[in-house]
Design a protein around this motif. Structure first.
Motif, short mmCIF file in Angstrom:
data_model
loop_
_atom_site.label_atom_id
_atom_site.label_comp_id
_atom_site.label_asym_id
_atom_site.label_seq_id
_atom_site.Cartn_x
_atom_site.Cartn_y
_atom_site.Cartn_z
N LEU A 150 8.80 -0.47 -3.62
CA LEU A 150 9.69 0.32 -4.48
C LEU A 150 8.89 1.31 -5.34
O LEU A 150 9.33 2.46 -5.54
CB LEU A 150 10.50 -0.60 -5.38
N GLU A 151 7.75 0.89 -5.83
CA GLU A 151 6.93 1.80 -6.65
C GLU A 151 6.46 3.00 -5.84
O GLU A 151 6.46 4.14 -6.33
CB GLU A 151 5.73 1.03 -7.21
N LYS A 152 6.07 2.77 -4.59
CA LYS A 152 5.67 3.89 -3.72
C LYS A 152 6.85 4.83 -3.48
O LYS A 152 6.69 6.06 -3.49
CB LYS A 152 5.15 3.36 -2.38
N ALA A 153 8.02 4.26 -3.25
CA ALA A 153 9.19 5.08 -2.98
C ALA A 153 9.60 5.89 -4.21
O ALA A 153 9.99 7.06 -4.09
CB ALA A 153 10.35 4.20 -2.53
N LEU A 154 9.52 5.31 -5.39
CA LEU A 154 9.89 6.03 -6.61
C LEU A 154 8.87 7.12 -6.94
O LEU A 154 9.22 8.15 -7.52
CB LEU A 154 10.00 5.04 -7.77
N ALA A 155 7.61 6.90 -6.56
CA ALA A 155 6.59 7.92 -6.79
C ALA A 155 6.71 9.08 -5.80
O ALA A 155 6.40 10.23 -6.12
CB ALA A 155 5.20 7.29 -6.71
N ASP A 156 7.16 8.76 -4.58
CA ASP A 156 7.30 9.78 -3.54
C ASP A 156 8.49 9.39 -2.66
O ASP A 156 8.37 8.53 -1.80
CB ASP A 156 6.02 9.87 -2.71
N GLU A 157 9.63 10.03 -2.89
CA GLU A 157 10.84 9.62 -2.17
C GLU A 157 10.74 9.85 -0.67
O GLU A 157 11.48 9.24 0.10
CB GLU A 157 12.07 10.32 -2.73
N GLU A 158 9.84 10.71 -0.23
CA GLU A 158 9.66 10.92 1.21
C GLU A 158 9.12 9.66 1.89
O GLU A 158 9.19 9.53 3.11
CB GLU A 158 8.72 12.10 1.45
N TYR A 159 8.56 8.78 1.09
CA TYR A 159 8.03 7.53 1.64
C TYR A 159 9.16 6.59 2.04
O TYR A 159 8.97 5.73 2.91
CB TYR A 159 7.13 6.86 0.60
N LEU A 160 10.31 6.75 1.42
CA LEU A 160 11.43 5.83 1.64
C LEU A 160 12.15 6.16 2.95
O LEU A 160 13.13 6.91 2.98
CB LEU A 160 12.42 5.91 0.46
N THR A 161 11.66 5.61 4.05
CA THR A 161 12.22 5.89 5.37
C THR A 161 12.42 4.58 6.13
O THR A 161 11.87 3.53 5.76
CB THR A 161 11.28 6.79 6.20
N ALA A 162 13.15 4.67 7.22
CA ALA A 162 13.37 3.49 8.06
C ALA A 162 12.05 3.01 8.66
O ALA A 162 11.83 1.80 8.82
CB ALA A 162 14.36 3.82 9.17
N GLU A 163 11.15 3.95 8.96
CA GLU A 163 9.87 3.57 9.57
C GLU A 163 9.01 2.78 8.60
O GLU A 163 8.44 1.74 8.95
CB GLU A 163 9.13 4.82 10.05
N THR A 164 8.90 3.25 7.34
CA THR A 164 8.08 2.50 6.38
C THR A 164 8.76 1.19 5.99
O THR A 164 8.08 0.21 5.70
CB THR A 164 7.82 3.34 5.12
N LEU A 165 10.06 1.18 5.99
CA LEU A 165 10.79 -0.05 5.70
C LEU A 165 10.38 -1.15 6.68
O LEU A 165 10.08 -2.28 6.28
CB LEU A 165 12.30 0.18 5.79
N ARG A 166 10.35 -0.78 7.96
CA ARG A 166 10.01 -1.77 8.98
C ARG A 166 8.51 -2.04 9.04
O ARG A 166 8.06 -3.19 9.05
CB ARG A 166 10.52 -1.30 10.34
N ASP A 167 7.70 -0.95 9.07
CA ASP A 167 6.25 -1.11 9.31
C ASP A 167 5.51 -1.68 8.10
O ASP A 167 4.57 -2.46 8.26
CB ASP A 167 5.64 0.23 9.72
N ASP A 168 5.90 -1.26 6.90
CA ASP A 168 5.15 -1.64 5.71
C ASP A 168 5.76 -2.82 4.96
O ASP A 168 5.07 -3.46 4.16
CB ASP A 168 5.04 -0.46 4.74
N TYR A 169 7.04 -3.08 5.19
CA TYR A 169 7.73 -4.08 4.37
C TYR A 169 8.26 -5.24 5.22
O TYR A 169 7.78 -6.37 5.11
CB TYR A 169 8.85 -3.41 3.58
N LEU A 170 9.22 -4.95 6.08
CA LEU A 170 9.88 -6.03 6.82
C LEU A 170 8.96 -6.68 7.85
O LEU A 170 8.96 -7.91 8.01
CB LEU A 170 11.15 -5.52 7.50
N ASP A 171 8.19 -5.88 8.58
CA ASP A 171 7.31 -6.41 9.62
C ASP A 171 5.83 -6.33 9.26
O ASP A 171 4.98 -6.73 10.05
CB ASP A 171 7.53 -5.66 10.95
N GLY A 172 5.50 -5.79 8.09
CA GLY A 172 4.11 -5.58 7.73
C GLY A 172 3.59 -6.62 6.76
O GLY A 172 4.27 -7.59 6.41
N GLY A 173 2.35 -6.41 6.30
CA GLY A 173 1.76 -7.29 5.30
C GLY A 173 1.21 -8.56 5.90
O GLY A 173 1.41 -8.85 7.09
N PRO A 174 0.52 -9.37 5.09
CA PRO A 174 -0.03 -10.64 5.57
C PRO A 174 1.05 -11.56 6.14
O PRO A 174 0.83 -12.27 7.12
CB PRO A 174 -0.66 -11.24 4.31
N VAL A 175 2.23 -11.57 5.49
CA VAL A 175 3.39 -12.30 6.01
C VAL A 175 4.59 -11.35 5.97
O VAL A 175 4.95 -10.85 4.90
CB VAL A 175 3.71 -13.56 5.18
#
Length: 383
Positions: A150-175
């Motif tokens: 959310l902090e990344k998205a609020l700093a740069d709204e272009e970051y808030l996309t379906a691709e980053t949602l899946r790659d960086d949040y839902l399917d990304g990270g250590p878990v």
């Protein structure tokens, strides 16, 4: 519009009229089954009418139990963040920004409130005993991952996309957050099934005689109106050890329901017994006309839920919940999360309830022995 009074009278002789033949059949059936137990499930409670004029007993299963709302709030972070993406990218609605700021603030406060001690000493969910540290670590990790996104998205709204949602949040990270959602859905289903299973077993029901009615709205308006889309039906069948004949359970979305009793007042529950028994009995009486009228023709036979297999990468679409091969089969488990969102027949809470009930039964109803997918053996790193 003209209606011939005589032919209309013929119509009402069988149906609609209070003294119609169909009503007489239903009332007579009810009289013959007045001593049989009737189990009724609403969207929040179970009521058992033992029969023979004995008073009902009620057990809450959804909104009143400890820990449900706290755990579900974490479960909902995935859809909440996805909704922000949808608002911005598909609908072009600037409301996403204040909503994101509000969600970020709530996530921060929730992280501060969360701890193993909170779950062990205050919330005290019996089915989670011994897992409090694992649950607290999972929630802490989820809050940190959500806040970062959310902090990344609020700093740069272009970051808030379906691709980053899946790659960086839902399917990304250590878990992946997807795994957290599987775990929280499973934990909630395990807790409900554990409590209701113990309560039902304490009633010593003869399932061959028990009449089951799932009444009123279950979850979202379009959901849970068939045997294979109702998590409540799944829970009752599993708790009975599949001794309850499927043909003795009816789902009645238009049936009247009682409010969750307060201060032990069961007057509203008791007042509905006659009407609820009449619904079950009139339905059953009509069903039994089939054999009487059409013996020799193929009969209707209810069948259990059939699960498609999505382990083959070539399978890209399913019309029912997929089979899950093991607690590590995250492809199938996350596919179930997608199905309960996209299929309006499904209850969102029903993604893994059947698995939780089956796992509890296999563990002799000891939740400590159950493997929770997405939690057991998974290390959620701290910030």
């Amino acid at each position: 519009m003209y209606e011939d009074p005589q032919l209309v009278k013929l119509f009402t002789t069988y149906t609609r009229d209070a003294e119609a033949i169909g009503r007489h059949l239903g009332r007579s059936y009810a009289e013959h089954t007045r001593d049989a137990p009737l189990l009724v499930a609403t969207g929040a409670d179970f009521a058992l009418y033992p029969g023979g004029g004995r008073p009902p007993v009620v057990e809450g299963y959804r909104l009143s139990p400890k820990g449900f709302k706290e755990l579900t709030g974490v479960s909902h972070l995935g859809p909440a963040v996805a909704s922000l993406v949808h608002l911005r990218t598909r609908l072009g609605d600037d409301v996403w920004r204040p909503d994101a700021e509000r969600l970020l603030a709530e996530v921060s406060r929730s992280r501060t409130a969360n701890s193993a001690e909170l779950w062990r000493d205050l919330i005290q969910v019996e089915a989670f005993r011994g897992r409090e540290h694992e649950i607290a670590d999972m929630i802490d990790y989820t809050c940190v991952a959500t806040a970062r996104y959310l902090e990344k998205a609020l700093a740069d709204e272009e970051y808030l996309t379906a691709e980053t949602l899946r790659d960086d949040y839902l399917d990304g990270g250590p878990v992946p957050i997807n795994h957290m959602m599987v775990a929280t859905f499973f934990l909630a289903g395990m807790d409900i099934s554990f409590r209701i299973g113990r309560w039902l077993r304490s009633q010593n029901l003869d399932w061959s005689r028990t009449m089951v009615l799932i009444a009123g709205r279950q979850g979202r308006t379009t959901a849970g109106v068939t045997w294979n889309t109702s998590s409540v039906a799944t829970m009752v069948l599993g708790t009975s050890g599949h001794q309850l004949p499927l043909e003795r359970m009816y789902i009645a979305p238009h049936a009247p329901v009682f409010a969750t009793p307060r201060d032990g007042d069961l007057s509203e529950v008791a007042a509905l017994e006659h009407e609820l028994r009449a619904i079950w009995c009139s339905t059953r009486a009509t069903v039994e006309l089939g054999e009487l009228m059409f013996a020799g023709y193929p009969r209707y036979s209810p069948e259990g839920v059939r699960f498609p297999d999505v382990s083959d990468p070539a399978v890209t679409e399913v019309s029912e919940m997929p089979v899950v091969h093991s607690p590590e089969d995250m492809h199938s488990l996350v596919t179930r999360l997608r199905v309960v969102l996209e299929d309006p027949r499904q209850l969102l809470s029903g993604a893994v309830v059947d698995l939780a009930v089956a796992a509890l039964a296999e563990a002799d109803w000891d939740p400590a022995k159950v493997i929770v997918p997405g939690l057991t053996g998974v290390r959620y790193p701290s910030s």
